[in-house]
Enzyme design. Structure first.
Site, PDB file in Angstrom:
ATOM      1  N   HIS A 266       6.608   2.268  13.881  1.00 50.03           N
ATOM      2  CA  HIS A 266       5.352   2.380  13.155  1.00 50.03           C
ATOM      3  C   HIS A 266       5.306   1.455  11.938  1.00 50.03           C
ATOM      4  O   HIS A 266       4.228   1.083  11.476  1.00 50.03           O
ATOM      5  CB  HIS A 266       5.125   3.826  12.732  1.00 50.03           C
ATOM      6  CG  HIS A 266       4.744   4.722  13.871  1.00 50.03           C
ATOM      7  ND1 HIS A 266       5.324   5.945  14.096  1.00 50.03           N
ATOM      8  CD2 HIS A 266       3.843   4.550  14.880  1.00 50.03           C
ATOM      9  CE1 HIS A 266       4.789   6.500  15.173  1.00 50.03           C
ATOM     10  NE2 HIS A 266       3.898   5.677  15.665  1.00 50.03           N
TER      11      HIS A 266
ATOM     12  N   HIS B   1       4.884  37.655   4.044  1.00 49.74           N
ATOM     13  CA  HIS B   1       5.457  36.569   4.848  1.00 49.74           C
ATOM     14  C   HIS B   1       4.881  36.600   6.257  1.00 49.74           C
ATOM     15  O   HIS B   1       4.718  37.665   6.851  1.00 49.74           O
ATOM     16  CB  HIS B   1       6.981  36.724   4.892  1.00 49.74           C
ATOM     17  CG  HIS B   1       7.689  35.577   5.550  1.00 49.74           C
ATOM     18  ND1 HIS B   1       7.501  34.260   5.167  1.00 49.74           N
ATOM     19  CD2 HIS B   1       8.591  35.541   6.558  1.00 49.74           C
ATOM     20  CE1 HIS B   1       8.254  33.475   5.916  1.00 49.74           C
ATOM     21  NE2 HIS B   1       8.924  34.234   6.776  1.00 49.74           N
TER      22      HIS B   1
ATOM     23  N   HIS C 117       2.221  -1.072  11.445  1.00 50.23           N
ATOM     24  CA  HIS C 117       1.441  -1.129  10.204  1.00 50.23           C
ATOM     25  C   HIS C 117       1.419  -2.547   9.644  1.00 50.23           C
ATOM     26  O   HIS C 117       0.373  -3.051   9.222  1.00 50.23           O
ATOM     27  CB  HIS C 117       2.042  -0.169   9.170  1.00 50.23           C
ATOM     28  CG  HIS C 117       1.479  -0.332   7.794  1.00 50.23           C
ATOM     29  ND1 HIS C 117       0.286   0.214   7.400  1.00 50.23           N
ATOM     30  CD2 HIS C 117       1.949  -1.025   6.702  1.00 50.23           C
ATOM     31  CE1 HIS C 117       0.036  -0.110   6.148  1.00 50.23           C
ATOM     32  NE2 HIS C 117       1.034  -0.859   5.700  1.00 50.23           N
TER      33      HIS C 117
ATOM     34  N   CYS D 297      -7.671  28.299 -21.456  1.00 49.14           N
ATOM     35  CA  CYS D 297      -8.772  29.241 -21.686  1.00 49.14           C
ATOM     36  C   CYS D 297      -9.183  29.165 -23.151  1.00 49.14           C
ATOM     37  O   CYS D 297      -8.502  28.551 -23.973  1.00 49.14           O
ATOM     38  CB  CYS D 297      -8.381  30.658 -21.303  1.00 49.14           C
ATOM     39  SG  CYS D 297      -7.154  31.403 -22.403  1.00 49.14           S
TER      40      CYS D 297
ATOM     41  N   CYS E 226       3.985  29.621   4.871  1.00 51.13           N
ATOM     42  CA  CYS E 226       4.287  30.238   6.168  1.00 51.13           C
ATOM     43  C   CYS E 226       3.014  30.608   6.917  1.00 51.13           C
ATOM     44  O   CYS E 226       3.006  30.663   8.150  1.00 51.13           O
ATOM     45  CB  CYS E 226       5.174  31.454   5.985  1.00 51.13           C
ATOM     46  SG  CYS E 226       4.526  32.683   4.833  1.00 51.13           S
TER      47      CYS E 226
ATOM     48  N   CYS F  90       0.819  -1.233   0.000  1.00 53.83           N
ATOM     49  CA  CYS F  90       0.000   0.000   0.000  1.00 53.83           C
ATOM     50  C   CYS F  90       0.843   1.269   0.000  1.00 53.83           C
ATOM     51  O   CYS F  90       0.293   2.365  -0.028  1.00 53.83           O
ATOM     52  CB  CYS F  90      -0.946   0.006   1.195  1.00 53.83           C
ATOM     53  SG  CYS F  90      -0.104   0.117   2.802  1.00 53.83           S
TER      54      CYS F  90
END
Length: 779
Positions: free
Chosen positions: A55, A733, A59, A152, A310, A44
């Site tokens: 992990h 920013h 899984h 377009c 940001c 997967c």
């Protein structure tokens, strides 16, 4: 020992539409740059860490996916024994991953605990497909730009004049001046004109625009932006928008320009926009010019800028500094093993973000990230890439799903809405509850003096900042603005204002006075400071210093006293009659023209949001066998829906599908308890907040208490700020300033979170001038 799973497991190469999580773990920020790398599931393509969190193993056990590709990446050590070759041609060539890193891969079976031969005929194409596939972050970034860039009619209907080969010598400068960069080729006639002057010193006399205006030719391409892969800046002057030309190769070939032979020599419009936003930089030096001190440790982890992200990073830093968010999501020991796709689950990604920002595991110096070119000895941290969370927050949203800069406060409101809708199973609670409070409006007729009180629940307030330019000694007005106090802003927010209304008691048209005050106060008060002016009919954001006291701020004076015994209330307005559904006439006509009876059409439009005939038609085909399909649509009277009870089991059924209880309750009430129709209603009403009232059996004891608290004193202290530099909230920013205890100091100090850079703040005055969103904590 031979692995029995290799022969039994069915493996397929990742398709272009599949996400391949080969950069970092989907449940934590451990990455391929760590010593043990990460494992990518061969079935997967989930990414799982191999470190102490394991992990990958979690899984594998939960999904019965035993085979994985381990990927480790190390930075290449480049030894420059010879001087670089002389540059003979300007070209912008992106540094590839292969240029920068050594990649080490191994295939293993997690169940058999054995390493497999990656050159095996069954494994080799899968490994190759994983390594060549776009990473998840790159995959989502490409999709975002593809969604944003469209063609377009002027490109689709483009009529080019007689074909000819434009000699390379004629492509060297503008046809009207001597500029040799920022050149745009008209795809209709082959004219070459310079573009508009760009940020960063890129020259331009707008001769390309002048040609388009004179000739009415609309479509042009920027020569220096063309890549052999077919990407380029294509602009339609008639639409005044950047566009996508899927036939660019043939349009260029018409003028004798072979796409495969082109070399990118200039930055694209997108790259220049991102660079412009990053140039709105916050000072990273002290008053004497020294670099600000980088900080590392728990709660001091930066977030990498993904390109105009940001606005997201600054809000996340402020949210995960709050106790409610830390208690709700910093529970990494309780991993969610049963989630089908961790990378696509909001709960998992919020927990991942909390662990990443708060644990301190990823807050360490990285010699590849320096403070500045002048101070290479001062390293910053690498920063976490919030690509999975950004994708989930923006999924389905017209703006946040793009790569453009966004308004950080709008992002906060959207994220609060997503979290509110999520499930919060006991003992966990909704971390946005501390934001909620009640505002009370008092209307008073100027003529008869009668009053009416109404209240509304909020999770933030807007304050308009007074704008007054500083007067110079010679009497002229400066470009800078007078500082204002927070008290001045709050006084404006709670001041009485005139409202033009007709009084229902005395029938006077003189009007009313209206005043808004706090009925209750939140635990965390979020304030958005609006500093907007209009210049030449264009709204522009300006920097106005708002003076906020360093210590405690009392809001006692802003609490509403409520209805007084001496006040006479205005008569109650008549209750609304039973609602009448007004179907979309255009959609209704389309459906009835297909032969559907009116009653069926109205039911379908009501169930699917009353906007789209196609969605209503699909609903009709799925409900042809309903027993009441031909009965007239009956809507409950206003408020009647809240009085009916909803089966708790049905709410649980919808909850198992990922819908929150308020949305499930509302949908079931709108669809008379039909679960299937309720699901369709939920998908067709994505912005519906839901019904937050628990099922009422008529007793006051079960009525929910108002949000917030009316207890006094109501003292608040500034905890964090999102600051913004730029002339528009959609450009520029964003950074965050947060008060934190550093080095066992007695008093908290301001810390600047500037994307991946985390430093002890220097210029507090600059912070005050550019503040946009405030977070106040009740003390």
């Amino acid at each position: 020992m031979a692995c029995q799973h290799l022969s039994s497991v069915i493996l397929n190469k990742p398709s272009p539409a599949q996400s391949v999580y080969r950069e970092d773990c989907t449940q934590c920020f451990d990455s391929i740059d760590d010593q043990q790398g990460i494992d990518v599931c061969l079935e997967c393509f989930n990414g799982g860490c191999v470190g102490e969190r394991e992990h990958s193993q979690l899984h594998s056990s939960a999904k019965a996916h035993p085979l994985a590709l381990n990927i480790r990446r190390t930075r290449k050590r480049v030894v420059k024994d010879e001087p670089p070759a002389k540059m003979t041609k300007l070209a912008i060539a992106a540094e590839t991953e292969t240029d920068r890193y050594d990649i080490t891969t191994t295939v293993k079976c997690l169940e058999c605990r054995t390493e497999l031969d990656k050159s095996h005929a069954k494994l080799a194409p899968i490994v190759d497909g994983i390594l060549k596939a776009n990473t998840f972050s790159r995959h989502e970034e490409v999709k975002a730009w593809e969604q944003e860039m469209t063609t377009c009619e002027h490109i689709l209907m483009l009529q080019q004049t007689a074909s000819r080969k434009i000699e390379s010598g004629d492509l060297g400068h503008c046809s009207k001046c001597d500029l040799k960069e920022n050149l745009w080729l008209c795809l209709e006639c082959g004219n070459l004109g310079c573009g508009r002057a760009q940020f960063g010193g890129v020259g331009g006399n707008s001769h390309g625009l002048a040609h388009a205006t004179e000739s009415q030719h609309g479509v042009a391409v920027k020569l220096g932006s063309i890549t052999p892969e077919g990407s380029a800046d294509v602009y339609c002057y008639k639409c005044d928008e950047e566009r996508l030309d899927s036939d660019l190769a043939s349009h260029l070939a018409h003028w004798g320009i072979i796409l495969a032979e082109q070399v990118k020599t200039e930055k694209s419009l997108t790259e220049m926009q991102i660079e412009q936003n990053l140039r709105w930089e916050f000072s990273m030096t002290t008053e004497d010019g020294k670099e600000l001190r980088p900080l590392f440790g728990p709660g001091l982890t930066g977030l990498k800028n993904l390109g105009n992200s940001c606005y997201l990073a600054s809000i996340l830093q402020c949210l995960f500094d709050l106790p409610a968010f830390q208690e709700r999501y910093n529970i990494s020991s309780n991993d969610l093993a049963s989630v089908p796709d961790p990378g696509q689950d909001l709960e998992v990604q919020l927990r991942k973000m909390a662990d990443g920002l708060l644990s301190g595991r990823y807050s360490k110096p990285d010699t590849d990230v320096i403070a500045s070119e002048d101070s290479p000895e001062i390293p910053h941290q690498k920063g976490l890439a919030p690509s999975m969370l950004k994708h989930l927050i923006g999924r389905g949203h017209a703006e946040f799903s793009t790569m453009r800069q966004q308004d950080s406060f709008e992002l906060l409101q959207h994220l609060v809405k997503l979290i509110t809708r999520s499930q919060h199973q006991a003992p966990l609670s909704d971390p946005t509850k501390p934001f909620r409070f009640v505002l009370e409006d008092r209307l008073q007729c100027i003529n008869c003096k009668r009053v009416r009180y109404s209240s509304v629940e909020q999770d933030s307030i807007f304050i308009d900042v007074p704008l007054e330019k500083i007067t110079n000694p010679d009497g002229s007005k400066s470009d800078s603005y007078q500082p204002v106090t927070l008290e001045q802003c709050l006084n404006r927010f709670t001041a009485k204002e005139a409202v033009e209304l007709t009084c229902t008691a005395c029938d006077s048209k003189i009007g009313f006075t209206k005043q808004t005050l706090f009925k209750t106060f939140p635990t965390t008060l979020v304030v958005n400071a609006r500093k907007m002016t209009v210049e030449n009919w264009v709204p522009r954001k300006v920097d106005v210093p708002v003076i906020v006291p360093d210590g405690s701020i009392s809001l006692d004076d802003y609490i509403s006293p409520g209805h007084q015994a001496s006040e006479e209330l205005l008569p109650e307005e008549e209750k609304a009659a039973a609602p009448v559904f007004a179907p979309n006439e255009g959609a209704l006509d389309q459906l009835m023209a297909m032969g559907f009876p009116r009653n069926r059409c109205e039911k379908a439009l009501h169930a699917t949001g009353n906007s789209d005939a196609n969605a209503a038609m699909e609903w009709l085909f799925g409900h042809m066998e309903d027993a009441d399909i031909d009965e007239p649509l009956v809507l409950e009277a206003a408020g009647g829906g809240n009085s009916g009870t909803v089966d708790p089991e049905k709410i649980e059924m919808l909850g198992a599908m990922g819908f929150g209880a308020p949305q499930a309750r509302k949908a079931l009430k709108e669809t008379s308890g039909d679960v299937e129709r309720a699901v369709e209603w939920l998908f067709s009403h994505p912005d519906e907040q839901g019904d937050f009232d628990e099922d009422n059996n008529g007793t006051d004891a079960q009525e929910s208490a108002p949000a917030g608290s009316a207890d006094l004193p109501a003292n608040f202290e500034l905890r964090s700020i999102v600051c913004h530099k730029g002339t528009s909230i959609h450009t520029g920013h964003y950074v965050a300033f947060i008060r934190k205890l550093l080095d066992r100091a007695e008093k908290p100090k301001w810390v600047l979170f500037n994307d991946e850079k985390v430093v002890e703040a220097g210029d507090v005055e600059e912070m005050k001038k550019t503040a946009y969103v405030y977070f106040f904590s009740r003390v």
